[in-house]
Scaffold this active site. Structure first.
Site, PDB file in Angstrom:
ATOM      1  N   LYS A 155       0.857  -1.179   0.000  1.00  0.00           N
ATOM      2  CA  LYS A 155       0.000   0.000   0.000  1.00  0.00           C
ATOM      3  C   LYS A 155       0.900   1.239   0.000  1.00  0.00           C
ATOM      4  O   LYS A 155       2.027   1.172   0.506  1.00  0.00           O
ATOM      5  CB  LYS A 155      -0.789  -0.089   1.313  1.00  0.00           C
ATOM      6  CG  LYS A 155      -1.805   0.938   1.562  1.00  0.00           C
ATOM      7  CD  LYS A 155      -2.493   0.618   2.870  1.00  0.00           C
ATOM      8  CE  LYS A 155      -3.967   0.360   2.691  1.00  0.00           C
ATOM      9  NZ  LYS A 155      -4.659   0.846   1.549  1.00  0.00           N
TER      10      LYS A 155
ATOM     11  N   LEU B 212      -5.567   7.797  -0.167  1.00  0.00           N
ATOM     12  CA  LEU B 212      -4.328   7.369   0.515  1.00  0.00           C
ATOM     13  C   LEU B 212      -4.526   6.957   1.973  1.00  0.00           C
ATOM     14  O   LEU B 212      -3.742   7.348   2.843  1.00  0.00           O
ATOM     15  CB  LEU B 212      -3.270   8.484   0.440  1.00  0.00           C
ATOM     16  CG  LEU B 212      -2.863   8.902  -0.968  1.00  0.00           C
ATOM     17  CD1 LEU B 212      -3.056  10.395  -1.155  1.00  0.00           C
ATOM     18  CD2 LEU B 212      -1.429   8.549  -1.242  1.00  0.00           C
TER      19      LEU B 212
ATOM     20  N   CYS C 249      -0.760   9.444  -7.918  1.00  0.00           N
ATOM     21  CA  CYS C 249      -2.160   9.304  -7.514  1.00  0.00           C
ATOM     22  C   CYS C 249      -2.920  10.498  -8.092  1.00  0.00           C
ATOM     23  O   CYS C 249      -2.525  11.637  -7.887  1.00  0.00           O
ATOM     24  CB  CYS C 249      -2.289   9.256  -5.989  1.00  0.00           C
ATOM     25  SG  CYS C 249      -4.023   9.167  -5.477  1.00  0.00           S
TER      26      CYS C 249
ATOM     27  N   GLY D 258      -8.423  -1.228 -14.395  1.00  0.00           N
ATOM     28  CA  GLY D 258      -9.078  -2.394 -14.988  1.00  0.00           C
ATOM     29  C   GLY D 258      -8.945  -2.399 -16.499  1.00  0.00           C
ATOM     30  O   GLY D 258      -8.277  -1.542 -17.096  1.00  0.00           O
TER      31      GLY D 258
ATOM     32  N   GLY E  18      -1.781  -1.689 -15.496  1.00  0.00           N
ATOM     33  CA  GLY E  18      -2.983  -1.065 -16.050  1.00  0.00           C
ATOM     34  C   GLY E  18      -3.759  -2.092 -16.857  1.00  0.00           C
ATOM     35  O   GLY E  18      -3.419  -2.381 -17.999  1.00  0.00           O
TER      36      GLY E  18
HETATM   37  O1  RRO Z   1      -5.413   5.890  -2.353  1.00  0.00           O
HETATM   38  C1  RRO Z   1      -5.865   6.216  -3.459  1.00  0.00           C
HETATM   39  O2  RRO Z   1      -6.949   6.824  -3.583  1.00  0.00           O
HETATM   40  C2  RRO Z   1      -5.119   5.932  -4.692  1.00  0.00           C
HETATM   41  C3  RRO Z   1      -3.758   5.960  -4.824  1.00  0.00           C
HETATM   42 BR1  RRO Z   1      -2.625   6.191  -3.378  1.00  0.00          BR
HETATM   43  C4  RRO Z   1      -3.158   5.789  -6.110  1.00  0.00           C
HETATM   44  O3  RRO Z   1      -1.927   5.822  -6.315  1.00  0.00           O
HETATM   45  N1  RRO Z   1      -3.987   5.595  -7.158  1.00  0.00           N
HETATM   46  C5  RRO Z   1      -5.323   5.556  -7.032  1.00  0.00           C
HETATM   47  O4  RRO Z   1      -6.039   5.364  -8.036  1.00  0.00           O
HETATM   48  N2  RRO Z   1      -5.882   5.703  -5.791  1.00  0.00           N
END
Ligand code: RRO
Length: 332
Positions: free
Chosen positions: A75, A103, A158, A245, A271
């Site tokens: 994570k 996050l 992100c 997806g 991806g």
């Molecule tokens: O935690 C998220 O909302 C998130 C992260 Br860290 C990321 O790198 N990519 C994403 O689509 N969601």
């Protein structure tokens, strides 16, 4: 001007891992070996668990290892604990998954205990980290190294995190400073995960390579949204999120293909990889390994074993004996 982080020096962890054993099978005279390498990291097979799915704790990551993952990405972890966004944070759409988790994570010190529990595994553990500046990134990377991670993956992509992610990864000067500062502070390999949501992706990839990174991971999720027609409101509490997806596979393949022509460091494709043939397409575009995320939801945790079998079957049928022969085949 950067100040040096106040922290004990990194250990001598170089990221090199004891290799379990390559995944090799025989078909008549043809020997098919699907092991691969990313710098000093040796993977028994090219499927890695992508960050953000089934990586909350050591138990869930061990389960993915038991299901055949060739490496695990944790994570994304920050300096402090963080709750993430309000619900709804995840929605399944027709052709993929939309998320704005925000996050959520327990912070590096607590999460370090989970990484330590995986120390006996020979499968590489890659610590994903996010931060807003070079000092924070270096502090997190040093801790990941001390907890036993075999590499770090800098999340600068992100698509919906204020002050983090894409905001950091779309600024070439800041990204160069972060990558070179982290490289200076750890001996384990440094990977950088890039976003498809920028116009200057190739320039950013070159910046990452010039700053000394060991590999580029492409791509993070695609910025997207879903509106509920009845309520007229966006469905995600954060309104916009990241799409993953099957639907994003052609975008990821294109990004890997573009980056492969501009840099020499290894690429890791991510991806929409759901089948062995999806993985092979990424290898042909220039990837040395692939990460699987949404497909754990679609095909179950055993997806790693299944995709590896599909890769081997395709390679046997097409008379390829190593992943190396496939990497960048689209350029020949
Ligand atoms: O935690 C998220 O909302 C998130 C992260 Br860290 C990321 O790198 N990519 C994403 O689509 N969601």
């Amino acid at each position: 001007m950067l100040t040096s982080v106040v922290f004990p020096p990194p250990s001598l962890n170089t990221g090199e891992n004891d290799f379990i054993h390559a995944d090799i099978s025989r078909c008549g005279d043809l020997v098919v070996d699907i092991s691969t390498t990313i710098g000093p990291l040796r993977l028994k097979n090219p499927t890695m668990l992508a960050s953000g799915i089934m990586d909350e704790d050591a138990g869930s990551m061990q389960r993915m290892i038991d299901c055949g993952a060739g490496a695990i990405v944790t994570k994304s972890i920050g300096v402090q604990p963080r709750d993430g966004y309000a619900n709804p944070t995840v929605i399944e759409l027709d052709h993929g998954i939309l998320n704005a988790m925000g996050l959520p994570n327990p912070g590096i010190d607590l999460y370090g205990e989970e990484i330590k529990k995986l120390q006996a595994t020979k499968v590489p553990i890659i610590g994903s980290i996010y931060a807003a500046d070079a000092n924070e990134f270096a502090r997190l990377a040093e801790k990941m190294q001390r907890f036993g991670a075999n590499a770090v993956e800098l999340n600068v992509s992100c698509p919906h995190a204020k002050h983090y992610g894409l905001e950091v990864g779309s600024d070439p000067a800041l990204l160069h400073e972060i990558v070179s500062f982290v490289k200076h502070h750890v001996s384990i390999p440094v990977f950088v995960k890039v976003s498809p949501n920028i116009m200057n992706l190739v320039e950013m990839a070159q910046t990452i390579e010039n700053a000394g990174a060991d590999a580029i991971v492409a791509i993070n999720t695609v910025k997207a949204m879903k509106i509920d027609l009845e309520t007229t409101r966006p469905l995600l509490a954060n309104k916009t999120g990241g799409y993953s997806g099957k639907a994003i596979k052609p975008i990821g393949v294109r990004c890997v293909y573009d980056i492969a022509q501009a840099v020499k460091i290894p690429l890791i494709g991510v991806g929409g990889i759901t089948t062995g043939e999806d993985a092979i397409e990424y290898f042909m575009a220039g990837a040395s390994a692939v990460q699987i995320g949404s497909a754990v939801y679609y095909r179950g945790p055993d997806v790693f074993n299944v995709v590896c079998e599909e890769i081997k079957t395709w390679m046997k049928d097409h008379e390829y004996s190593t992943i190396t022969e496939l990497i960048g085949a689209a350029f020949q």
